[in-house]
Design a protein around this motif. Structure first.
Motif, mmCIF file in Angstrom:
data_model
loop_
_atom_site.group_PDB
_atom_site.id
_atom_site.type_symbol
_atom_site.label_atom_id
_atom_site.label_comp_id
_atom_site.label_asym_id
_atom_site.label_seq_id
_atom_site.Cartn_x
_atom_site.Cartn_y
_atom_site.Cartn_z
ATOM 1 N N GLY A 1 -1.916 -4.342 30.047
ATOM 2 C CA GLY A 1 -1.768 -4.757 31.431
ATOM 3 C C GLY A 1 -1.223 -6.173 31.512
ATOM 4 O O GLY A 1 -1.518 -7.018 30.657
ATOM 5 N N LEU A 2 -0.430 -6.438 32.536
ATOM 6 C CA LEU A 2 0.156 -7.764 32.742
ATOM 7 C C LEU A 2 -0.015 -8.140 34.205
ATOM 8 O O LEU A 2 0.465 -7.430 35.088
ATOM 9 N N ILE A 3 -0.717 -9.232 34.457
ATOM 10 C CA ILE A 3 -0.848 -9.772 35.812
ATOM 11 C C ILE A 3 0.145 -10.915 35.939
ATOM 12 O O ILE A 3 0.005 -11.958 35.281
ATOM 13 N N ALA A 4 1.161 -10.719 36.764
ATOM 14 C CA ALA A 4 2.236 -11.704 36.915
ATOM 15 C C ALA A 4 2.195 -12.318 38.299
ATOM 16 O O ALA A 4 1.667 -11.723 39.254
ATOM 17 N N LEU A 5 2.765 -13.499 38.424
ATOM 18 C CA LEU A 5 2.884 -14.151 39.721
ATOM 19 C C LEU A 5 3.958 -13.464 40.547
ATOM 20 O O LEU A 5 4.937 -12.947 39.999
ATOM 21 N N ALA A 6 3.804 -13.498 41.852
ATOM 22 C CA ALA A 6 4.797 -12.898 42.746
ATOM 23 C C ALA A 6 6.184 -13.494 42.529
ATOM 24 O O ALA A 6 7.193 -12.815 42.720
ATOM 25 N N THR A 7 6.236 -14.748 42.103
ATOM 26 C CA THR A 7 7.505 -15.463 41.950
ATOM 27 C C THR A 7 8.074 -15.388 40.537
ATOM 28 O O THR A 7 9.133 -15.956 40.266
ATOM 29 N N ASP A 8 7.397 -14.698 39.617
ATOM 30 C CA ASP A 8 7.744 -14.724 38.189
ATOM 31 C C ASP A 8 8.995 -13.901 37.902
ATOM 32 O O ASP A 8 9.047 -12.711 38.177
ATOM 33 N N HIS A 9 9.992 -14.541 37.279
ATOM 34 C CA HIS A 9 11.225 -13.862 36.865
ATOM 35 C C HIS A 9 11.220 -13.450 35.386
ATOM 36 O O HIS A 9 12.111 -12.699 34.976
ATOM 37 N N THR A 10 10.261 -13.930 34.602
ATOM 38 C CA THR A 10 10.432 -13.917 33.149
ATOM 39 C C THR A 10 9.404 -13.091 32.383
ATOM 40 O O THR A 10 9.758 -12.397 31.424
ATOM 41 N N SER A 11 8.125 -13.157 32.770
ATOM 42 C CA SER A 11 7.062 -12.528 31.965
ATOM 43 C C SER A 11 7.279 -11.036 31.778
ATOM 44 O O SER A 11 7.180 -10.520 30.658
ATOM 45 N N GLU A 12 7.564 -10.348 32.866
ATOM 46 C CA GLU A 12 7.722 -8.895 32.792
ATOM 47 C C GLU A 12 8.900 -8.527 31.896
ATOM 48 O O GLU A 12 8.816 -7.593 31.088
ATOM 49 N N VAL A 13 9.981 -9.261 32.011
ATOM 50 C CA VAL A 13 11.165 -9.012 31.179
ATOM 51 C C VAL A 13 10.835 -9.241 29.707
ATOM 52 O O VAL A 13 11.179 -8.431 28.837
ATOM 53 N N ASP A 14 10.138 -10.347 29.410
ATOM 54 C CA ASP A 14 9.786 -10.647 28.022
ATOM 55 C C ASP A 14 8.844 -9.593 27.444
ATOM 56 O O ASP A 14 8.994 -9.174 26.288
ATOM 57 N N PHE A 15 7.860 -9.153 28.224
ATOM 58 C CA PHE A 15 6.911 -8.159 27.721
ATOM 59 C C PHE A 15 7.588 -6.809 27.494
ATOM 60 O O PHE A 15 7.257 -6.103 26.547
ATOM 61 N N ARG A 16 8.526 -6.461 28.338
ATOM 62 C CA ARG A 16 9.229 -5.194 28.117
ATOM 63 C C ARG A 16 10.102 -5.274 26.874
ATOM 64 O O ARG A 16 10.282 -4.281 26.159
ATOM 65 N N ARG A 17 10.602 -6.464 26.579
ATOM 66 C CA ARG A 17 11.454 -6.645 25.395
ATOM 67 C C ARG A 17 10.627 -6.720 24.115
ATOM 68 O O ARG A 17 11.023 -6.170 23.081
ATOM 69 N N MET A 18 9.474 -7.374 24.164
ATOM 70 C CA MET A 18 8.722 -7.644 22.948
ATOM 71 C C MET A 18 7.527 -6.716 22.725
ATOM 72 O O MET A 18 7.104 -6.533 21.579
ATOM 73 N N VAL A 19 6.971 -6.151 23.788
ATOM 74 C CA VAL A 19 5.736 -5.366 23.666
ATOM 75 C C VAL A 19 5.956 -3.875 23.878
ATOM 76 O O VAL A 19 5.454 -3.039 23.121
#
Length: 258
Positions: A26-44
């Motif tokens: 699970g990943l809890i991201a900020l509404a304004t976040d451009h990067t975390s979701e992209v990085d997790f999809r690439r690395m995890v």
């Protein structure tokens, strides 16, 4: 309109797997976040591991007061990720808010919705990443203001690190932080690393720093640990994935260190 076909109900039930994917992060991201979701999809994310994201409200500027305001949303955000189903790990993807709110408080809020799930915060993952190298003397780079950087310095000092240098860039908006070019981060690493530092920690999940880790390590000749790189590594290790993946930096050749 053509006549509709007869709809038949198949009575034989298909075989159900225990889970659509073997592991769940699970990943809890900020509404304004451009990067975390992209990085997790690439690395995890993979055919074996799924990444499931919830976003919680956040409003700039990035000040300790605004960061602290996210705490009441953590339980609700965690509850939205595969309700009533267990996770193998969950990450709250904000480094600066984690040090302001506190790791224990974040874990408590998430456990209110997801009891027992291993909780990862970026600064906690950063500490574990640095511990994996056995280093104590570090340089730290953040995109934040001086005010927002102070709790970060206190956090790493409290975990036993000798902070040789601490550099911040003065940004107040995490959407602008996400626009900093990875190549600029490489040049900054080269510029701000202290000669006596054994490693560099680059803070902030908004930064596209994970993309720049190999080049930063080449530039400074030392290990580099970043918020998203360390968080993804920590989550994968909690899922039992021990594969070395040096393309994501030296850290990804290391086992998890508590």
């Amino acid at each position: 309109m053509n006549a509709l076909p007869e709809i038949r109900l198949e009575t034989a039930r298909p075989t159900l797997d225990s889970r659509p994917l073997e592991k769940r992060v699970g990943l809890i991201a900020l509404a304004t976040d451009h990067t975390s979701e992209v990085d997790f999809r690439r690395m995890v994310a993979s055919e074996r591991i799924g990444v499931y994201v919830a976003r919680i409200p956040y409003a700039n500027p990035t000040t300790p007061e605004n960061l602290r305001k996210m705490q009441p949303s953590l339980s609700a955000g965690a509850a939205l990720i595969l309700p009533d189903e267990p996770l193998d790990a969950i990450c709250y993807s904000c480094t600066s808010a984690s040090v302001v709110i506190g790791d224990a408080e974040i874990e408590q809020a998430i456990h209110a919705a997801k009891p027992g799930v291993p909780v990862v915060t970026p600064p906690m993952a950063g500490v574990r990443g640095l511990n994996a190298f056995g280093v104590r003397r570090v340089s730290i780079l953040t995109p934040y203001t001086v005010e927002t950087s102070r709790p970060m310095a206190a956090y790493f000092a409290a975990h036993g690190f000798d902070i040789q240098s601490f550099t911040c860039l003065g940004f107040e908006d995490d959407r602008e932080m996400a626009r900093i070019a990875p190549t600029s981060l490489v040049e900054l690493a080269r510029k701000i690393i202290y000669p006596q530092a054994d490693a560099l920690f680059v803070s902030c999940t908004a930064l596209r720093a994970a993309l720049a880790v190999p080049a930063m390590e080449e530039a400074i000749g030392r290990p580099v640990v970043t918020s998203n790189q360390a968080s993804a590594w920590n989550c994968l290790r909690l899922c039992g994935d021990e594969r070395p993946r040096p393309e994501f930096g030296r850290l990804w050749t290391k086992p998890l260190a508590q």
